[in-house]
Motif scaffolding. Sequence first.
Motif, short mmCIF file in Angstrom:
data_model
loop_
_atom_site.label_atom_id
_atom_site.label_comp_id
_atom_site.label_asym_id
_atom_site.label_seq_id
_atom_site.Cartn_x
_atom_site.Cartn_y
_atom_site.Cartn_z
N GLN A 32 82.24 79.43 23.58
CA GLN A 32 81.74 80.31 24.64
C GLN A 32 80.42 79.80 25.21
OE1 GLN A 32 81.01 84.32 23.33
NE2 GLN A 32 80.15 84.97 25.28
N LEU A 33 79.50 79.42 24.34
CA LEU A 33 78.22 78.89 24.80
C LEU A 33 78.42 77.59 25.58
CD1 LEU A 33 76.03 79.50 21.62
CD2 LEU A 33 76.00 80.81 23.74
N THR A 34 79.35 76.75 25.11
CA THR A 34 79.60 75.47 25.78
C THR A 34 80.17 75.68 27.18
OG1 THR A 34 80.02 74.40 23.64
CG2 THR A 34 80.81 73.28 25.61
N PHE A 55 61.50 79.72 24.62
CA PHE A 55 60.85 80.39 25.74
C PHE A 55 61.71 81.54 26.25
CE2 PHE A 55 60.39 80.94 30.32
CZ PHE A 55 59.03 81.20 30.43
N TRP A 56 62.98 81.31 26.49
CA TRP A 56 63.85 82.37 27.00
C TRP A 56 64.06 83.46 25.96
CZ3 TRP A 56 64.30 82.63 31.93
CH2 TRP A 56 64.29 81.46 32.71
N TYR A 57 64.09 83.08 24.69
CA TYR A 57 64.27 84.07 23.63
C TYR A 57 63.07 85.00 23.53
CZ TYR A 57 65.54 85.90 19.04
OH TYR A 57 65.87 86.73 17.99
N ASN A 58 61.88 84.49 23.85
CA ASN A 58 60.65 85.28 23.78
C ASN A 58 60.14 85.66 25.16
OD1 ASN A 58 59.88 85.16 20.74
ND2 ASN A 58 60.35 83.04 21.28
N LEU A 59 61.04 85.77 26.13
CA LEU A 59 60.62 86.10 27.49
C LEU A 59 59.98 87.48 27.57
CD1 LEU A 59 60.65 85.08 30.44
CD2 LEU A 59 62.86 86.23 30.71
N GLY A 95 64.27 96.73 31.09
CA GLY A 95 63.53 96.09 30.01
C GLY A 95 64.05 94.69 29.72
N THR A 96 63.15 93.78 29.53
CA THR A 96 63.55 92.39 29.32
C THR A 96 64.38 92.23 28.06
OG1 THR A 96 61.52 91.68 30.42
CG2 THR A 96 62.67 90.03 29.12
N MET A 97 64.04 92.96 27.00
CA MET A 97 64.81 92.88 25.76
C MET A 97 66.24 93.35 25.97
SD MET A 97 62.98 91.59 23.33
CE MET A 97 63.88 92.14 21.88
N PRO A 146 69.94 87.69 22.78
CA PRO A 146 70.02 86.34 22.20
C PRO A 146 71.08 85.45 22.85
CG PRO A 146 69.82 87.99 20.48
CD PRO A 146 70.01 88.73 21.76
N VAL A 147 72.28 86.02 23.11
CA VAL A 147 73.33 85.20 23.72
C VAL A 147 72.96 84.82 25.15
CG1 VAL A 147 75.75 85.16 24.43
CG2 VAL A 147 75.11 86.22 22.25
N THR A 148 72.42 85.79 25.91
CA THR A 148 71.99 85.50 27.28
C THR A 148 70.89 84.45 27.30
OG1 THR A 148 72.52 87.78 27.87
CG2 THR A 148 71.18 86.53 29.42
N ALA A 149 69.94 84.56 26.37
CA ALA A 149 68.86 83.58 26.31
C ALA A 149 69.41 82.20 25.98
CB ALA A 149 67.83 84.01 25.26
N ALA A 150 70.39 82.15 25.08
CA ALA A 150 70.99 80.86 24.74
C ALA A 150 71.71 80.24 25.93
CB ALA A 150 71.95 81.03 23.57
N VAL A 151 72.47 81.06 26.66
CA VAL A 151 73.19 80.55 27.84
C VAL A 151 72.21 80.09 28.91
CG1 VAL A 151 74.75 81.19 29.72
CG2 VAL A 151 75.25 81.92 27.38
N LEU A 152 71.15 80.87 29.13
CA LEU A 152 70.14 80.47 30.11
C LEU A 152 69.50 79.14 29.73
CD1 LEU A 152 68.28 83.80 30.96
CD2 LEU A 152 69.56 82.35 32.55
#
Length: 317
Positions: free
Chosen positions: A80-82, A129-133, A154-156, A161-167
Amino acid sequence: MSELATAHAPPARDEGPDDDADLTIVQARHPWRWVATAAVAVLVAMALHALVTNPAWDWATVGQYLFAPSIIRAVLLTLQLTVLGIVVGFVLGTVLAVMRLSPNPLLRAVSWTYIWIFRSVPLILQLLFWYNLALLYEAISFGVPFGPALFEIGTMDLVGPVTAAVLGLALHQAAYAAEVVRSGFLGIDQGQLEAAAALGIPRWRRFRRIQLPQAMRTIVPTAANELIGLVKGTSVVYIMALSELFYQVQVIYTRTGRVIPMLLVAAVWYLVLTTVLSIGQFYVERHYAKGALRVLPPTPLQRLRATLARFRREVTA
């Protein structure tokens, strides 16, 4: 005059058996080739013997966990991430490539800056960076630019986590995809485009029938390498505690202490995924190689069809 010519003429060759029959054809010998073949065969046999006989590999544990439900779920998350990373990355990368090729200096500058930044910063840093946005922006507002906000999220809640990984994966991949796509279009002979324009061929048809097929011959091999690299690059998201393949393997061997077998499980799955993608790359390259001077070798199915057709011709002859 005839006597003088006869005196200086070369002696007649005796009629006899063909001299070529006395020649012995000696096949070229390659002793060092056989030496290298024997050395490689011995090394391969030693490697296989070590894999089979060394109990530390613990193949029973490998078979136990290879199709475990947790491993299968981790493989699906990796896929999915790929897929999301490569699709979003190449769509954005194509836009960036068009901007780099644009005569507009602002578009070229923005595209160049994006590629420079995202190729310079390591992927693991971008993921963090995206994980700690949320530390930078507590909420993301939507509304009129430079004006009042209509609503906020809200940013959280928005960037999990999945959205941050895809971004992170997609934006990082877009920088490389832009250069891959740009190189493909730059490799097209400009004279062909000028000839097509002179013949009055519409712009979209020129792109679809002339530019795209030729560009894809350059784009596909490099894009496939990027895709295979992204499959393995998803292992970096373990720092975000996402249960992808490498993270799940770590969790299991931390609990069971079976480090080598679990690493083998991950290696087998990565080999399977990359092999499937390599087969797909082969057929896509073959499709876009039609009409090229350098044609790919026939597939096993094509060879079988050619053999059957030749057999039918011999039977009916």
